[in-house]
Design an enzyme around this catalytic site. Structure first.
Site, PDB file in Angstrom:
ATOM      1  N   ILE A  29       0.821  -1.152  -0.061  1.00  9.14           N
ATOM      2  CA  ILE A  29      -0.103   0.070  -0.018  1.00  9.14           C
ATOM      3  C   ILE A  29       0.973   1.351  -0.182  1.00  9.14           C
ATOM      4  O   ILE A  29       0.707   2.236  -0.678  1.00  9.14           O
ATOM      5  CB  ILE A  29      -0.827   0.108   1.383  1.00  9.14           C
ATOM      6  CG1 ILE A  29      -1.949  -1.228   1.322  1.00  9.14           C
ATOM      7  CG2 ILE A  29      -1.654   1.229   1.393  1.00  9.14           C
ATOM      8  CD1 ILE A  29      -2.516  -1.581   2.394  1.00  9.14           C
ATOM      9  N   GLY A  30       1.962   1.282   0.687  1.00 13.54           N
ATOM     10  CA  GLY A  30       2.939   2.348   0.933  1.00 13.54           C
ATOM     11  C   GLY A  30       4.180   1.940   1.660  1.00 13.54           C
ATOM     12  O   GLY A  30       4.029   0.841   2.171  1.00 13.54           O
ATOM     13  N   GLY A  32       7.554   3.893   4.037  1.00 11.69           N
ATOM     14  CA  GLY A  32       8.030   5.220   4.916  1.00 11.69           C
ATOM     15  C   GLY A  32       9.550   4.918   5.069  1.00 11.69           C
ATOM     16  O   GLY A  32      10.063   3.884   4.323  1.00 11.69           O
ATOM     17  N   GLY A  33      10.182   5.460   5.688  1.00  8.82           N
ATOM     18  CA  GLY A  33      11.588   5.521   6.011  1.00  8.82           C
ATOM     19  C   GLY A  33      12.087   4.349   6.680  1.00  8.82           C
ATOM     20  O   GLY A  33      13.139   3.950   6.436  1.00  8.82           O
ATOM     21  N   MET A  34      11.083   3.485   7.430  1.00 10.55           N
ATOM     22  CA  MET A  34      11.530   2.454   8.229  1.00 10.55           C
ATOM     23  C   MET A  34      10.752   1.166   7.869  1.00 10.55           C
ATOM     24  O   MET A  34      11.365   0.261   8.713  1.00 10.55           O
ATOM     25  CB  MET A  34      11.762   2.937   9.721  1.00 10.55           C
ATOM     26  CG  MET A  34      12.490   3.890  10.160  1.00 10.55           C
ATOM     27  SD  MET A  34      12.600   4.397  11.787  1.00 10.55           S
ATOM     28  CE  MET A  34      12.862   2.950  12.553  1.00 10.55           C
ATOM     29  N   VAL A  37       3.656  -0.634   4.398  1.00 13.00           N
ATOM     30  CA  VAL A  37       2.418  -0.786   4.750  1.00 13.00           C
ATOM     31  C   VAL A  37       1.793  -1.822   3.601  1.00 13.00           C
ATOM     32  O   VAL A  37       1.993  -1.500   2.563  1.00 13.00           O
ATOM     33  CB  VAL A  37       1.572   0.404   4.918  1.00 13.00           C
ATOM     34  CG1 VAL A  37       0.008   0.097   5.300  1.00 13.00           C
ATOM     35  CG2 VAL A  37       2.058   1.362   6.298  1.00 13.00           C
ATOM     36  N   LYS A  52       1.444  -3.087   8.983  1.00 14.45           N
ATOM     37  CA  LYS A  52       2.429  -2.017   9.161  1.00 14.45           C
ATOM     38  C   LYS A  52       3.803  -2.841   9.636  1.00 14.45           C
ATOM     39  O   LYS A  52       3.723  -3.707  10.651  1.00 14.45           O
ATOM     40  CB  LYS A  52       2.342  -0.960  10.073  1.00 14.45           C
ATOM     41  CG  LYS A  52       3.504   0.141   9.939  1.00 14.45           C
ATOM     42  CD  LYS A  52       3.121   1.333  11.043  1.00 14.45           C
ATOM     43  CE  LYS A  52       4.308   2.176  10.871  1.00 14.45           C
ATOM     44  NZ  LYS A  52       3.904   3.418  11.907  1.00 14.45           N
ATOM     45  N   ASP A 153       2.371  13.097  13.935  1.00 11.56           N
ATOM     46  CA  ASP A 153       2.481  13.032  12.251  1.00 11.56           C
ATOM     47  C   ASP A 153       1.168  13.492  11.621  1.00 11.56           C
ATOM     48  O   ASP A 153       0.869  12.595  10.730  1.00 11.56           O
ATOM     49  CB  ASP A 153       3.404  11.729  12.053  1.00 11.56           C
ATOM     50  CG  ASP A 153       3.759  11.969  10.540  1.00 11.56           C
ATOM     51  OD1 ASP A 153       4.047  12.974  10.052  1.00 11.56           O
ATOM     52  OD2 ASP A 153       3.867  10.704   9.950  1.00 11.56           O
TER      53      ASP A 153
END
Length: 170
Positions: A29-30, A32-34, A37, A52, A153
């Site tokens: 789905i997506g 991030g930096g770490m 998802v 996640k 966030d």
């Protein structure tokens, strides 16, 4: 049968992480930096979920791992119609790059798209729709604050808007 995501990972020789605990990973789905998802489903129940997954080496980045599990514990306390609910959590041995373990948080799968994507693709929201979404997000943040939590966030990319217009804070 494989999804295109599963087939691509298998073809690339990277089948690790396609099963996390009781969940079969279907799509990305997506990211991030770490972590990432993922759209997944419970292996037996076939219930859709979002997972996640944190891709860090716990031995090298203990602080990130501790912060992730603190987030997991905090999120599981929240039950609110405008907050994406946590369902499960765990750590899958050998599922990460190089055979590293992968800690993960399982959340309800919310159909729709994030607010950032909606505005980029469709342009500004109508005033009444923007006010409704802002009210729902504020209500979600109020609930988090009742539990002593600070989101840190809040941004359009962390708000999912369902097809019926309901906002859910990630």
């Amino acid at each position: 049968l494989l999804t295109p995501y599963q087939a691509g990972r298998t073809r690339a020789g990277e089948p690790h992480g396609l099963i996390l605990g009781n969940y079969r990973v279907l799509d990305k789905i997506g990211a991030g930096g770490m972590g990432v998802v993922l759209r997944a489903e419970h292996v037996k129940l076939r219930q859709p979920v979002a997972v996640k997954a944190l891709y860090v080496n716990g031995d090298k980045n203990r602080r990130a791992l501790d912060r992730f599990f603190q987030e997991v514990q905090a999120v599981t306390r929240l039950r609110h119609p405008h907050i994406v609910a946590a369902i499960d959590a765990g750590e899958q041995p050998g599922a990460g790059p190089g055979g590293s373990p992968v800690p993960y948080l399982v959340m309800e799968y919310v159909p729709g798209r994030d607010l950032e994507d909606a505005v980029v693709r469709d342009g500004p929201l109508a005033v009444d729709q923007a006010c409704l979404i802002a009210h729902q997000v504020a209500d979600a943040l109020t609930e988090a604050h009742r539990h002593g939590l600070i989101h840190r966030d809040v941004k359009p990319g962390n708000v999912i808007v369902t097809p019926d217009g309901t906002a859910k804070l990630l």
